[in-house]
Design a protein around this motif. Structure first.
Motif, PDB file in Angstrom:
ATOM      1  N   PHE B  35       0.829  -1.198   0.000  1.00  0.00           N
ATOM      2  CA  PHE B  35       0.000   0.000   0.000  1.00  0.00           C
ATOM      3  C   PHE B  35       0.862   1.247   0.000  1.00  0.00           C
ATOM      4  O   PHE B  35       0.504   2.279  -0.584  1.00  0.00           O
ATOM      5  N   ALA B  38       1.867   1.957  -3.507  1.00  0.00           N
ATOM      6  CA  ALA B  38       0.750   2.549  -4.257  1.00  0.00           C
ATOM      7  C   ALA B  38       0.553   4.009  -3.876  1.00  0.00           C
ATOM      8  O   ALA B  38       0.334   4.864  -4.733  1.00  0.00           O
ATOM      9  N   GLU B  45      -0.488  13.014  -0.286  1.00  0.00           N
ATOM     10  CA  GLU B  45       0.182  13.828   0.725  1.00  0.00           C
ATOM     11  C   GLU B  45      -0.308  13.425   2.106  1.00  0.00           C
ATOM     12  O   GLU B  45      -0.886  12.367   2.277  1.00  0.00           O
ATOM     13  N   PHE B  52      -5.672   6.741   3.301  1.00  0.00           N
ATOM     14  CA  PHE B  52      -5.511   5.655   2.332  1.00  0.00           C
ATOM     15  C   PHE B  52      -5.054   4.390   3.040  1.00  0.00           C
ATOM     16  O   PHE B  52      -5.580   3.304   2.808  1.00  0.00           O
ATOM     17  N   PHE B  56      -7.351   0.980   3.256  1.00  0.00           N
ATOM     18  CA  PHE B  56      -6.904  -0.242   2.602  1.00  0.00           C
ATOM     19  C   PHE B  56      -6.501  -1.310   3.604  1.00  0.00           C
ATOM     20  O   PHE B  56      -6.589  -2.495   3.316  1.00  0.00           O
ATOM     21  N   LEU B  59      -9.615  -2.903   4.474  1.00  0.00           N
ATOM     22  CA  LEU B  59     -10.042  -3.690   3.313  1.00  0.00           C
ATOM     23  C   LEU B  59      -9.306  -5.020   3.240  1.00  0.00           C
ATOM     24  O   LEU B  59      -9.903  -6.074   2.977  1.00  0.00           O
TER      25      LEU B  59
END
Lengths: 139, 118
Positions: B35, B38, B45, B52, B56, B59
């Motif tokens: 991650f 990515a 930023e 993020f 994730f 997830l």
């Protein structure tokens, strides 16, 4: 089953590498354009402009694919309640504890009372008779 | 946490607990690095980067739940999102690895951000 997870992970890594290189090229192009433009005019580009949408989509898709591949490659979990775990060992024996390549897992203990059950006074002679009869039959 | 008496009535296998937590934390550390790559590529930023990671991370844990925990757990009669067959507490399952993977995430995030942004 491990080849599916390895294949998925490898494919996801390929996509990620591709999107990484595309993003690098995009950023290099931006700085090159800004450098050549600033020699003509006084205006400067913003230091980070937005990535094209297809690179973004490719990155997200690659991430999800790698994640899926890694999760598929994890080993099976073992039950933590003692009765469930012991029941699983009695019913399935070694076959319930195979890892992804089909071999028995290295830290498989097996029946925790194995040594106790093999003491001469505690042997289950009827079960052993039945097993012997089946073995003779299968020969 | 179960009381001493509950542990005497239905004991817990420590070897299984160790195996399960090792699997889960390996997964979370590994996916956290991916991650980070990515996030560096996307050029995220400060706040959006951490957001993020948390989204994730959850997830990935949901994916792990549906693939590894749910089939046998639901068949054994536990409710939806009940991880008590394989993990001691729900809190440990969902949030335990998040702060472990954060270091790896930030590492690869800054690495790829620097690489890609030239």
């Amino acid at each position: 089953m491990t080849w599916i997870s390895n294949l998925t992970t490898a494919f996801g890594l390929l996509l990620l590498a591709d999107s990484c290189y595309s993003a690098y090229e995009h950023s290099a192009l931006q700085t090159h354009r800004a450098a050549s433009l600033s020699s003509l005019a006084a205006s400067h580009n913003a230091p980070t402009s937005t990535l094209p949408i297809d690179i973004t989509i490719e990155t997200i898709f690659a991430t999800l694919t790698i994640c899926l591949g890694i999760v598929l490659g994890t080993s099976n979990l073992r039950p933590i309640q003692w009765r469930v775990w012991a029941g699983k060992i009695e019913r399935e024996g070694e076959a319930g504890f195979l890892n992804s390549s089909g071999e028995v897992e290295k830290d498989y203990i097996g029946n925790p009372f194995r040594l106790l059950e093999s003491r001469p006074g505690f042997v289950d002679i009827r079960k052993q008779r039945k097993e012997f009869a089946e073995w003779v039959k299968n020969k | 946490m179960p009381t001493e008496r509950e542990l005497q009535i239905s004991p817990i296998v420590p070897e299984s607990v160790m195996h399960n937590t090792k699997t889960l934390s390996n997964l979370q550390t590994l996916t956290a690095s991916i991650f980070g790559a990515a996030a560096g590529i996307l050029g995220l930023e400060s706040y959006s980067g951490f957001l993020f990671y948390f989204i994730f991370g959850v997830l990935a844990t949901v994916l792990f739940y549906t693939i590894r925990v749910a089939p046998t757990s639901l068949k054994a009669g536990h409710g939806l999102f009940d991880t008590s067959r394989y993990f001691r507490t729900q809190y440990e399952f969902w949030t335990g690895g998040l702060f472990n993977g954060l270091a790896g995430y930030i590492l690869t995030w800054t690495l790829f951000y620097g690489l890609v942004r030239a």
